[in-house]
Design a protein around this motif. Structure first.
Motif, mmCIF file in Angstrom:
data_model
loop_
_atom_site.group_PDB
_atom_site.id
_atom_site.type_symbol
_atom_site.label_atom_id
_atom_site.label_comp_id
_atom_site.label_asym_id
_atom_site.label_seq_id
_atom_site.Cartn_x
_atom_site.Cartn_y
_atom_site.Cartn_z
ATOM 1 N N LEU A 132 6.350 -9.442 -7.202
ATOM 2 C CA LEU A 132 7.539 -9.604 -7.851
ATOM 3 C C LEU A 132 7.461 -8.944 -9.341
ATOM 4 O O LEU A 132 8.385 -8.649 -9.927
ATOM 5 N N ARG A 133 6.184 -9.190 -9.902
ATOM 6 C CA ARG A 133 6.036 -8.846 -11.302
ATOM 7 C C ARG A 133 5.565 -7.305 -11.273
ATOM 8 O O ARG A 133 6.070 -6.477 -12.008
ATOM 9 N N SER A 134 4.778 -6.994 -10.326
ATOM 10 C CA SER A 134 4.433 -5.436 -10.193
ATOM 11 C C SER A 134 3.789 -5.316 -8.898
ATOM 12 O O SER A 134 2.986 -5.974 -8.449
ATOM 13 N N PRO A 135 4.182 -4.171 -8.348
ATOM 14 C CA PRO A 135 3.431 -3.863 -6.935
ATOM 15 C C PRO A 135 2.055 -3.012 -6.944
ATOM 16 O O PRO A 135 1.606 -2.877 -5.986
ATOM 17 N N PHE A 136 1.807 -2.879 -8.342
ATOM 18 C CA PHE A 136 0.440 -2.113 -8.727
ATOM 19 C C PHE A 136 -0.800 -3.125 -9.291
ATOM 20 O O PHE A 136 -0.381 -4.337 -9.689
ATOM 21 N N VAL A 142 3.297 -0.981 0.385
ATOM 22 C CA VAL A 142 1.661 -0.756 1.162
ATOM 23 C C VAL A 142 2.000 0.724 1.784
ATOM 24 O O VAL A 142 2.988 0.942 2.546
ATOM 25 N N HIS A 143 1.035 1.404 1.929
ATOM 26 C CA HIS A 143 1.067 2.714 2.761
ATOM 27 C C HIS A 143 0.935 2.247 4.185
ATOM 28 O O HIS A 143 0.346 1.321 4.679
ATOM 29 N N PRO A 144 1.886 3.083 4.870
ATOM 30 C CA PRO A 144 1.867 2.707 6.465
ATOM 31 C C PRO A 144 0.663 2.760 7.070
ATOM 32 O O PRO A 144 0.393 1.899 8.215
ATOM 33 N N GLN A 145 -0.318 3.646 6.777
ATOM 34 C CA GLN A 145 -1.482 3.526 7.460
ATOM 35 C C GLN A 145 -2.251 2.322 7.461
ATOM 36 O O GLN A 145 -2.884 2.029 8.178
ATOM 37 N N VAL A 146 -1.943 1.736 6.073
ATOM 38 C CA VAL A 146 -2.780 0.447 5.683
ATOM 39 C C VAL A 146 -2.291 -0.647 6.770
ATOM 40 O O VAL A 146 -3.091 -1.599 7.303
ATOM 41 N N ALA A 147 -0.822 -0.599 6.861
ATOM 42 C CA ALA A 147 -0.348 -1.821 7.722
ATOM 43 C C ALA A 147 -0.587 -1.555 9.012
ATOM 44 O O ALA A 147 -0.790 -2.402 9.874
ATOM 45 N N ILE A 148 -0.710 -0.121 9.594
ATOM 46 C CA ILE A 148 -0.917 0.100 10.878
ATOM 47 C C ILE A 148 -2.495 -0.505 11.080
ATOM 48 O O ILE A 148 -2.836 -1.039 12.077
ATOM 49 N N ALA A 149 -3.336 -0.326 10.135
ATOM 50 C CA ALA A 149 -4.840 -0.623 10.367
ATOM 51 C C ALA A 149 -5.027 -2.269 10.475
ATOM 52 O O ALA A 149 -5.875 -2.536 11.045
ATOM 53 N N MET A 150 -4.342 -2.874 9.521
ATOM 54 C CA MET A 150 -4.314 -4.272 9.464
ATOM 55 C C MET A 150 -3.856 -4.850 11.044
ATOM 56 O O MET A 150 -4.354 -5.675 11.674
ATOM 57 N N LEU A 151 -2.707 -4.253 11.331
ATOM 58 C CA LEU A 151 -2.126 -4.776 12.692
ATOM 59 C C LEU A 151 -3.203 -4.396 13.967
ATOM 60 O O LEU A 151 -3.490 -5.345 14.706
ATOM 61 N N THR A 176 -5.021 3.093 -10.733
ATOM 62 C CA THR A 176 -3.778 2.358 -10.496
ATOM 63 C C THR A 176 -3.544 2.459 -8.755
ATOM 64 O O THR A 176 -3.308 3.536 -8.570
ATOM 65 N N ILE A 177 -3.437 1.436 -8.008
ATOM 66 C CA ILE A 177 -3.139 1.254 -6.641
ATOM 67 C C ILE A 177 -2.204 0.238 -6.216
ATOM 68 O O ILE A 177 -1.991 -0.682 -7.177
ATOM 69 N N LEU A 178 -1.759 0.526 -5.310
ATOM 70 C CA LEU A 178 -0.997 -0.632 -4.776
ATOM 71 C C LEU A 178 -1.759 -1.932 -4.478
ATOM 72 O O LEU A 178 -2.338 -1.938 -3.745
ATOM 73 N N LEU A 179 -1.023 -2.960 -4.877
ATOM 74 C CA LEU A 179 -1.687 -4.359 -4.652
ATOM 75 C C LEU A 179 -1.778 -4.502 -3.129
ATOM 76 O O LEU A 179 -3.102 -5.183 -2.926
ATOM 77 N N PHE A 180 -0.940 -4.327 -2.362
ATOM 78 C CA PHE A 180 -1.136 -4.706 -1.145
ATOM 79 C C PHE A 180 -1.942 -3.721 -0.260
ATOM 80 O O PHE A 180 -2.474 -4.023 0.843
ATOM 81 N N ASP A 181 -2.207 -2.420 -0.589
ATOM 82 C CA ASP A 181 -3.094 -1.589 -0.291
ATOM 83 C C ASP A 181 -4.686 -2.199 -0.329
ATOM 84 O O ASP A 181 -5.463 -2.013 0.548
ATOM 85 N N LEU A 182 -4.886 -2.610 -1.678
ATOM 86 C CA LEU A 182 -6.181 -3.301 -1.810
ATOM 87 C C LEU A 182 -6.295 -4.493 -0.807
ATOM 88 O O LEU A 182 -7.373 -4.571 -0.162
ATOM 89 N N GLY A 183 -5.261 -5.340 -0.731
ATOM 90 C CA GLY A 183 -5.345 -6.532 0.024
ATOM 91 C C GLY A 183 -5.435 -6.230 1.442
ATOM 92 O O GLY A 183 -6.169 -6.775 2.114
ATOM 93 N N GLY A 184 -4.812 -5.025 1.695
ATOM 94 C CA GLY A 184 -4.690 -4.734 3.367
ATOM 95 C C GLY A 184 -5.944 -4.162 3.714
ATOM 96 O O GLY A 184 -6.608 -4.480 4.769
ATOM 97 N N VAL A 185 -6.355 -3.434 2.975
ATOM 98 C CA VAL A 185 -7.905 -2.824 3.218
ATOM 99 C C VAL A 185 -8.875 -3.884 3.393
ATOM 100 O O VAL A 185 -9.946 -3.805 4.597
#
Length: 232
Positions: A184-188, A131-140, A195-204
């Motif tokens: 575990l299958r794919s981070p995208f 996940v991009h750090p900016q998304v993780a910080i936004a979640m926090l 194509t985007i990071l799965l956790f970027d989508l979930g984090g937003v």
């Protein structure tokens, strides 16, 4: 330690706040925790469970960071989330079952632990490369905003909101476990042909949801306090 919500007055008086938990798993979880608490050995204490919850959340952050080199560490995150649920959810139940409540101590320690644990886990997530750090910080930030509103409402309204709608801490842990297994299958993932990071989508989505809940509850509680304390 027990996470019993409390309200203190100017003279240090103390009364319990109303606990509200309408999450999907609340009823079943309550029955399970009470069953476990009544059968817990004597050496299992509320303070030890609280420490376990914090250590597990820090461990989840470490495993997320290590997943930058090997995604199998995400399985370690899942184990840590399960241990965090045990420690964080059962400490208060055990204290109530054993009649060892310490309301002010429990409320303070439990929520300080939640804050430090969330910072540790989100830091690990930001270092995971998943996940991009900016998304993780936004979640926090969104989590801390929602938490602060909840603590203030507990003090001013005597209302401790343990869940937001049908979502509570347990549901969030379940979603994280599902997301970790998907990684575990794919981070995208694919979104509108991109194509985007799965956790970027979930984090937003999570950030938007928590921010919206913080704004809605702030407006509702402000209106309630205004009605309770109208201008003379």
């Amino acid at each position: 330690m027990i996470a019993q919500p409390v309200v203190t007055g100017m003279q240090g008086s103390l009364r319990s706040a109303q606990r509200v938990n309408r999450s999907m798993t609340a009823a079943a979880e309550k029955r399970m925790l009470e069953w476990m608490a009544r059968r817990a050995p004597h050496w299992v204490t509320s303070d030890r469970l609280t420490s376990l919850g914090l250590a597990a959340q820090v461990g989840a952050g470490v495993c997320y960071a290590l997943a930058n080199w090997n995604r199998l560490w995400l399985l370690g995150v899942c184990v840590c989330l399960a241990m965090n649920w045990l420690g964080d959810s059962m400490d208060g139940t055990l204290a109530r079952v054993r009649r060892q409540q310490r309301p002010r101590y429990g409320f303070y320690v439990d929520h300080v632990v939640d804050i430090f644990g969330a910072v540790a886990m989100m830091t690990g997530m930001a270092l995971s490369g998943l996940v991009h750090p900016q998304v993780a910080i936004a979640m926090l930030i969104a989590f801390l905003l929602l938490s602060a509103e909840s603590y203030l409402a507990t003090h001013t309204l005597g209302l401790f909101q343990m869940s937001q709608g049908v979502f509570g801490p347990t549901e969030i842990r379940i979603l994280l476990v599902i997301g970790n297994l998907a990684l575990l299958r794919s981070p995208f993932t694919q979104l509108f042909g991109h194509t985007i990071l799965l956790f970027d989508l979930g984090g937003v989505i999570a950030t938007a949801g928590m921010t919206a809940m913080a704004l809605i509850t702030t407006a509702r509680h402000t209106a309630e306090l205004y009605r309770q304390e109208p201008l003379p």
